[in-house]
Structures are given as C-alpha cells and as structure tokens.
Motif scaffolding. Structure first.
Motif, PDB file in Angstrom:
ATOM      1  N   ALA A 222      48.424 -10.000 -31.859  1.00  0.00           N
ATOM      2  CA  ALA A 222      47.449  -9.772 -32.925  1.00  0.00           C
ATOM      3  C   ALA A 222      46.245 -10.690 -32.763  1.00  0.00           C
ATOM      4  CB  ALA A 222      48.104  -9.987 -34.287  1.00  0.00           C
ATOM      5  N   ALA A 223      46.494 -11.951 -32.413  1.00  0.00           N
ATOM      6  CA  ALA A 223      45.398 -12.893 -32.230  1.00  0.00           C
ATOM      7  C   ALA A 223      44.461 -12.452 -31.109  1.00  0.00           C
ATOM      8  CB  ALA A 223      45.950 -14.290 -31.945  1.00  0.00           C
ATOM      9  N   LEU A 224      45.030 -11.965 -30.005  1.00  0.00           N
ATOM     10  CA  LEU A 224      44.193 -11.502 -28.897  1.00  0.00           C
ATOM     11  C   LEU A 224      43.423 -10.247 -29.268  1.00  0.00           C
ATOM     12  CD1 LEU A 224      46.430 -12.040 -25.745  1.00  0.00           C
ATOM     13  CD2 LEU A 224      44.386 -13.297 -26.406  1.00  0.00           C
ATOM     14  N   VAL A 225      44.079  -9.329 -29.960  1.00  0.00           N
ATOM     15  CA  VAL A 225      43.427  -8.078 -30.353  1.00  0.00           C
ATOM     16  C   VAL A 225      42.244  -8.347 -31.270  1.00  0.00           C
ATOM     17  CG1 VAL A 225      43.767  -5.971 -31.695  1.00  0.00           C
ATOM     18  CG2 VAL A 225      45.450  -6.634 -30.000  1.00  0.00           C
ATOM     19  N   VAL A 226      42.337  -9.391 -32.077  1.00  0.00           N
ATOM     20  CA  VAL A 226      41.240  -9.736 -32.983  1.00  0.00           C
ATOM     21  C   VAL A 226      40.203 -10.609 -32.284  1.00  0.00           C
ATOM     22  CG1 VAL A 226      40.641 -10.945 -35.117  1.00  0.00           C
ATOM     23  CG2 VAL A 226      42.692  -9.527 -35.018  1.00  0.00           C
ATOM     24  N   PHE A 227      40.661 -11.593 -31.515  1.00  0.00           N
ATOM     25  CA  PHE A 227      39.751 -12.572 -30.926  1.00  0.00           C
ATOM     26  C   PHE A 227      38.828 -11.943 -29.886  1.00  0.00           C
ATOM     27  CE2 PHE A 227      38.656 -15.769 -27.754  1.00  0.00           C
ATOM     28  CZ  PHE A 227      38.143 -16.785 -28.543  1.00  0.00           C
ATOM     29  N   VAL A 228      39.370 -11.134 -29.003  1.00  0.00           N
ATOM     30  CA  VAL A 228      38.592 -10.617 -27.874  1.00  0.00           C
ATOM     31  C   VAL A 228      37.376  -9.809 -28.341  1.00  0.00           C
ATOM     32  CG1 VAL A 228      38.660  -9.068 -25.887  1.00  0.00           C
ATOM     33  CG2 VAL A 228      40.503 -10.708 -26.244  1.00  0.00           C
ATOM     34  N   PRO A 229      37.509  -8.827 -29.234  1.00  0.00           N
ATOM     35  CA  PRO A 229      36.308  -8.078 -29.630  1.00  0.00           C
ATOM     36  C   PRO A 229      35.351  -8.856 -30.527  1.00  0.00           C
ATOM     37  CG  PRO A 229      38.206  -7.270 -30.837  1.00  0.00           C
ATOM     38  CD  PRO A 229      38.732  -8.247 -29.831  1.00  0.00           C
ATOM     39  N   THR A 230      35.868  -9.803 -31.316  1.00  0.00           N
ATOM     40  CA  THR A 230      34.973 -10.523 -32.222  1.00  0.00           C
ATOM     41  C   THR A 230      34.074 -11.509 -31.491  1.00  0.00           C
ATOM     42  OG1 THR A 230      36.767 -12.090 -32.674  1.00  0.00           O
ATOM     43  CG2 THR A 230      36.447 -10.311 -34.248  1.00  0.00           C
ATOM     44  N   ALA A 271      29.810 -13.992 -17.907  1.00  0.00           N
ATOM     45  CA  ALA A 271      30.196 -15.328 -18.375  1.00  0.00           C
ATOM     46  C   ALA A 271      31.134 -15.240 -19.576  1.00  0.00           C
ATOM     47  CB  ALA A 271      28.939 -16.128 -18.732  1.00  0.00           C
ATOM     48  N   VAL A 272      30.827 -14.333 -20.508  1.00  0.00           N
ATOM     49  CA  VAL A 272      31.692 -14.159 -21.675  1.00  0.00           C
ATOM     50  C   VAL A 272      33.055 -13.629 -21.256  1.00  0.00           C
ATOM     51  CG1 VAL A 272      31.975 -12.886 -23.838  1.00  0.00           C
ATOM     52  CG2 VAL A 272      29.754 -13.833 -23.242  1.00  0.00           C
ATOM     53  N   MET A 273      33.082 -12.692 -20.306  1.00  0.00           N
ATOM     54  CA  MET A 273      34.359 -12.166 -19.834  1.00  0.00           C
ATOM     55  C   MET A 273      35.214 -13.261 -19.201  1.00  0.00           C
ATOM     56  SD  MET A 273      33.712  -8.322 -18.330  1.00  0.00           S
ATOM     57  CE  MET A 273      32.334  -8.738 -17.275  1.00  0.00           C
ATOM     58  N   LEU A 274      34.590 -14.172 -18.482  1.00  0.00           N
ATOM     59  CA  LEU A 274      35.342 -15.269 -17.877  1.00  0.00           C
ATOM     60  C   LEU A 274      35.921 -16.194 -18.939  1.00  0.00           C
ATOM     61  CD1 LEU A 274      33.022 -16.176 -14.859  1.00  0.00           C
ATOM     62  CD2 LEU A 274      35.205 -14.948 -14.800  1.00  0.00           C
ATOM     63  N   VAL A 275      35.144 -16.450 -19.986  1.00  0.00           N
ATOM     64  CA  VAL A 275      35.644 -17.284 -21.081  1.00  0.00           C
ATOM     65  C   VAL A 275      36.831 -16.604 -21.759  1.00  0.00           C
ATOM     66  CG1 VAL A 275      35.086 -18.267 -23.328  1.00  0.00           C
ATOM     67  CG2 VAL A 275      33.440 -18.434 -21.457  1.00  0.00           C
ATOM     68  N   ILE A 276      36.694 -15.309 -22.022  1.00  0.00           N
ATOM     69  CA  ILE A 276      37.777 -14.570 -22.668  1.00  0.00           C
ATOM     70  C   ILE A 276      39.004 -14.520 -21.762  1.00  0.00           C
ATOM     71  CG2 ILE A 276      38.462 -12.286 -23.506  1.00  0.00           C
ATOM     72  CD1 ILE A 276      35.627 -11.891 -24.489  1.00  0.00           C
ATOM     73  N   LEU A 277      38.786 -14.394 -20.457  1.00  0.00           N
ATOM     74  CA  LEU A 277      39.907 -14.385 -19.514  1.00  0.00           C
ATOM     75  C   LEU A 277      40.684 -15.695 -19.589  1.00  0.00           C
ATOM     76  CD1 LEU A 277      41.469 -13.056 -17.193  1.00  0.00           C
ATOM     77  CD2 LEU A 277      39.771 -14.017 -15.613  1.00  0.00           C
ATOM     78  N   CYS A 278      39.977 -16.798 -19.709  1.00  0.00           N
ATOM     79  CA  CYS A 278      40.658 -18.093 -19.847  1.00  0.00           C
ATOM     80  C   CYS A 278      41.504 -18.126 -21.115  1.00  0.00           C
ATOM     81  CB  CYS A 278      39.632 -19.214 -19.854  1.00  0.00           C
ATOM     82  SG  CYS A 278      38.746 -19.439 -18.295  1.00  0.00           S
ATOM     83  N   VAL A 279      40.958 -17.598 -22.207  1.00  0.00           N
ATOM     84  CA  VAL A 279      41.704 -17.562 -23.459  1.00  0.00           C
ATOM     85  C   VAL A 279      42.949 -16.688 -23.325  1.00  0.00           C
ATOM     86  CG1 VAL A 279      41.603 -16.884 -25.894  1.00  0.00           C
ATOM     87  CG2 VAL A 279      39.646 -18.008 -24.839  1.00  0.00           C
ATOM     88  N   VAL A 280      42.804 -15.541 -22.672  1.00  0.00           N
ATOM     89  CA  VAL A 280      43.945 -14.647 -22.484  1.00  0.00           C
ATOM     90  C   VAL A 280      45.029 -15.317 -21.640  1.00  0.00           C
ATOM     91  CG1 VAL A 280      44.670 -12.474 -21.424  1.00  0.00           C
ATOM     92  CG2 VAL A 280      42.583 -12.550 -22.787  1.00  0.00           C
ATOM     93  N   LEU A 281      44.622 -16.039 -20.594  1.00  0.00           N
ATOM     94  CA  LEU A 281      45.603 -16.731 -19.756  1.00  0.00           C
ATOM     95  C   LEU A 281      46.346 -17.802 -20.546  1.00  0.00           C
ATOM     96  CD1 LEU A 281      43.605 -17.083 -16.415  1.00  0.00           C
ATOM     97  CD2 LEU A 281      45.449 -15.469 -16.948  1.00  0.00           C
ATOM     98  N   VAL A 282      45.625 -18.527 -21.386  1.00  0.00           N
ATOM     99  CA  VAL A 282      46.276 -19.534 -22.226  1.00  0.00           C
ATOM    100  C   VAL A 282      47.257 -18.858 -23.183  1.00  0.00           C
ATOM    101  CG1 VAL A 282      45.897 -21.250 -24.039  1.00  0.00           C
ATOM    102  CG2 VAL A 282      44.398 -21.185 -22.037  1.00  0.00           C
TER     103      VAL A 282
END
Length: 294
Positions: A222-230, A271-282
């Motif tokens: 749920a956190a990823l589904v909300v965080f990524v698009p926002t 750049a934003v995609m790379l930041v989000i990728l780091c969050v997803v990996l964490v």
C-alpha cells in the motif's frame, strides 16, 4: 499407449497456443506502451535541446544541470517529503478501515468494499476541485468555522499550502491503500488468532504478535502504491497547492509544456525514476525482512 501419446500431443500444443494467445495482448501493451515509452525518455534525456521534438546530438549536460542546480534538489526533496507524508497519512487511516473489513464487517463487507471503491466512479480532477471548494477562502471549511463561532473571518491558511496537497492526495489514494492491506489481513488464518486467545493472549498482544507482522507485506505494498505516483504528481499541487507546494512533477510538466525543452524534462524524469527505484529497493528489502520474521 501410443494412442494416448498421440492424443496428448495435440492437446498440449493447443493448450500452449491458448496461453500464447492470452499473453500476447498484455505483452504487446507492455512492449509498446511501457518499454517503448521508457526507451524514448532515456533517449531524450541524453539529447541536446535545439527546439526540435527529438533534440540534436548526445550530451550529459541535462543530468549535470539536474545534479548541480540546487533548485531541483530542493524541489525533489520537497516532493519526497510530501509523498512520504501522504503515504503515512493514507496508510495510518487505511489500516483501521481494512482491519474492520477483514475481521468485523461480516455481511456488510461487500457493501463497505463497494463504498470504498465508490470514489473511482468520479473523475480525479473532480475530487481535487471538490477539496479546493472545501478549503477555499469562502469555502465549506471557512464557512463552517465562522458559523460555529470559532473564527470571525475567513482565512487563507487552508488552501495553497503543502497541507492542502497532503490532505487531497491522501483522500484520492485512500482506496489504493485500503485494498492491499485488506487482502493481507483477510489471508491471515483466523485459527492463529483463536489459538492466541485460547493461550491467554490479550487482543492487543494478538494484534502486535500475529496480525501486524503478517499484514506488513500488505502495508508495504500500500505504501508503494501511494508513494510512487504521488512523488510525480503535478495536478494536485497546481490546483490546491501554491509556490511552497511546487513538486518535481510540476517542473517536469513545465519542461514538456511551456519551456518546450523535452530533453531536460526527460532527464528530470529519469532522475525521479532513479530516486523511486531506490525507494522500491529499500521497501523490497524491508518486505523480505518482515517475511523472514513471519
């Protein structure tokens, strides 16, 4: 025996052909609409801006500007903070709703799930405009506070603020948080909770030791589904936010729109995609940790 082998071979080929036919539309959509779009963004990110659609030459100047300009670091950090606050507010408010649906809704579960998804029947823009009406200077909230005698005159403290963006996005993405948490809670065997109760565990202890750990995969989803698009949202900050609520999606949209600098807009997107990728990996690492504990 030979007859069985002869008849099973055509059936196997037919089954394989059916699977290919069913997977082909999704594969084409993935290839054309996702991989092609990502490839085009990566291609544009390394192009120079000469006013044309696809740019000219290859350069890393776009990424140098993104990394070296403090403006983009500031806006990106603000976007991450707002997205994190939206995710926190959404998950915290969604968990009790999902918990009630999973364990206490009973026959009302279907109706309540319908009400949770009811806002999907309306446009996203309409919901944002509704919050703009609620938070406006002469809006519903100011009118209610004045009528109740709490305030004597309207205030501008609600609209065009980061708080307005957080509230609006949290409401818009609430169903996306409720549903995965509900699915995770609903799959927890009720026998585990009953066994804990039989062994003398209090309700809070059962929740802390059984329910919460087993529901964490749904919470992380749920956190990823909300965080990524926002993180990349630009509509809501433009309508209910203000200069202090400018997010990275707004800058990207401006580069593709008014500035007509598609290569730099693509570099910001990468750049934003790379930041989000780091969050997803964490988050994936955290999911594995929780999964190993449960």
């Amino acid at each position: 025996m030979s007859t069985l082998v002869a008849t099973s071979a055509p059936e196997a080929r037919s089954s394989q052909g059916f699977r290919v036919a069913m997977l082909l539309p999704g594969a084409l959509v993935t290839l054309l609409l996702i991989l092609f779009a990502l490839g085009l963004v990566l291609f544009l990110a390394f192009r120079g801006n000469d006013g044309s659609l696809l740019g000219a030459g290859f350069t890393v100047a776009n990424f140098v500007t993104v990394v070296s300009d403090p403006l983009y670091w500031t806006v990106t950090l603000r976007s991450l903070i707002i997205a994190a606050l939206v995710t926190l507010a959404t998950v915290v408010t969604a968990y009790p709703v999902a918990y009630y649906l999973a364990f206490h809704a009973g026959r009302r579960r279907g109706l309540l799930l319908f009400l949770v998804t009811l806002q999907f029947w309306t446009s996203y823009l309409l919901r944002v405009f509704a919050w703009k009406i609620v938070l406006a200077y002469n809006g519903v909230l100011n009118s209610a506070l004045i009528e109740s005698g709490i305030w004597s005159e309207p205030t501008l403290a609600f609209l065009n603020t980061p708080a307005a963006v957080v509230v609006t996005l949290a409401h818009a993405y609430a169903p996306f948080a409720i549903l995965p948490i509900y699915v995770a809670l609903d799959t927890i065997p009720k026998s585990l909770i009953e066994a804990a109760s039989d062994l003398g565990a209090r309700p809070f202890t059962s929740f802390r030791r059984i329910v919460l750990p087993n529901s964490m995969p749904g919470v992380l989803a749920a956190a990823l589904v909300v965080f990524v698009p926002t993180v990349g949202d630009y509509v809501t900050p433009a309508l209910v936010g203000g200069p202090a609520s400018t997010m990275i999606g707004t800058l990207i949209q401006a580069q593709f729109g008014k500035a007509n600098d598609w290569p730099f807009g693509a570099a910001l997107s990468v750049a934003v995609m790379l930041v989000i990728l780091c969050v997803v990996l964490v988050a994936r690492f955290a999911d594995r940790r929780f999964g190993s504990r449960t």
